[in-house]
Write an enzyme that holds these catalytic residues in place. Structure first.
Site, PDB file in Angstrom:
ATOM      1  N   HIS A  47       0.918  -1.231   0.016  1.00  0.00           N
ATOM      2  CA  HIS A  47       0.098  -0.034   0.023  1.00  0.00           C
ATOM      3  C   HIS A  47       0.742   1.211  -0.238  1.00  0.00           C
ATOM      4  O   HIS A  47       0.202   2.431  -0.267  1.00  0.00           O
ATOM      5  CB  HIS A  47      -0.914  -0.025   1.365  1.00  0.00           C
ATOM      6  N   GLN A 144      -1.492 -13.814   3.918  1.00  0.00           N
ATOM      7  CA  GLN A 144      -2.739 -13.105   4.555  1.00  0.00           C
ATOM      8  C   GLN A 144      -3.808 -13.330   3.837  1.00  0.00           C
ATOM      9  O   GLN A 144      -3.986 -13.353   2.607  1.00  0.00           O
ATOM     10  CB  GLN A 144      -2.280 -11.638   4.120  1.00  0.00           C
TER      11      GLN A 144
END
Length: 200
Positions: A47, A144
């Protein structure tokens, strides 16, 4: 036992691990975090708009502080994973995992033959005195899980690749969005899905 070996042992024993996030531009803080006794740092390359040069500096600072560094890569692609390890990462976290193919790519891209197909190169790839077999044994792999589909398939992922996966991380924000309850972190539906993941 060095800090990376200690981290691997703590993960194997399912002990509590402290992994705060280190912004790549704040590499100067690595020594302070190491002094505070954290187990490893997470550097987010998914991100944050981080280039490889900035990432290399952050990883070098962590290495100098003897602080294991885990990088969340943008996706399960060989180029992202292999290059990140070449730059000196001690492990990777692969986001949005919901298929066996993603886990296979993560494993094969992060391990040398005969385990995987990673190529050898990069200025920070090996820790001092580390061999190729040491590298395969020492590097950390987190997946994840951020969707119900990922939770559904998690037993198969662990059944096939459990020996190579060091930990499973829940992504509560994206999981809540996938469930149609965006960012409702107190919603019982989200709690139920997280419990389902933990129960695998």
């Amino acid at each position: 036992m060095d800090t990376l070996a200690k981290l691997k042992l703590r993960l194997k024993n399912r002990e509590q691990v402290f992994m705060p996030s280190l912004p790549p531009e704040a590499a100067y803080a690595a020594k302070a975090y190491a002094g505070a006794g954290v187990d490893c740092m997470l550097i987010d390359a998914e991100h944050s708009p981080v280039g490889i040069e900035t990432l290399r500096r952050a990883l070098a600072a962590c290495r100098a502080a003897d602080l294991p560094a885990i990088v969340r890569v943008p996706d399960a692609f060989y180029a992202f994973i292999s290059r990140t390890l070449d730059a000196g990462a001690d492990g990777i976290m692969v986001p949005r995992v919901e298929s066996l193919a993603q886990v296979e790519i993560a494993v094969s891209s992060s391990k040398f033959p005969p385990v995987g197909r990673k190529g050898c190169g990069g200025p920070g790839i090996f820790r001092p005195g580390e061999s190729v077999s040491d590298f395969n044994r020492n590097r950390v792999l987190f997946i994840q899980i951020e969707s119900p589909a990922g939770i559904d398939l998690l037993p198969d992922m662990l059944g096939r690749y459990g020996g190579q996966i060091d930990g499973v991380i829940v992504g509560p924000a994206d999981l809540s969005i996938a469930l149609g309850i965006p960012l409702e972190f107190e919603n019982p539906l989200l709690a139920d899905e997280i419990r389902r993941l933990i129960g695998v």
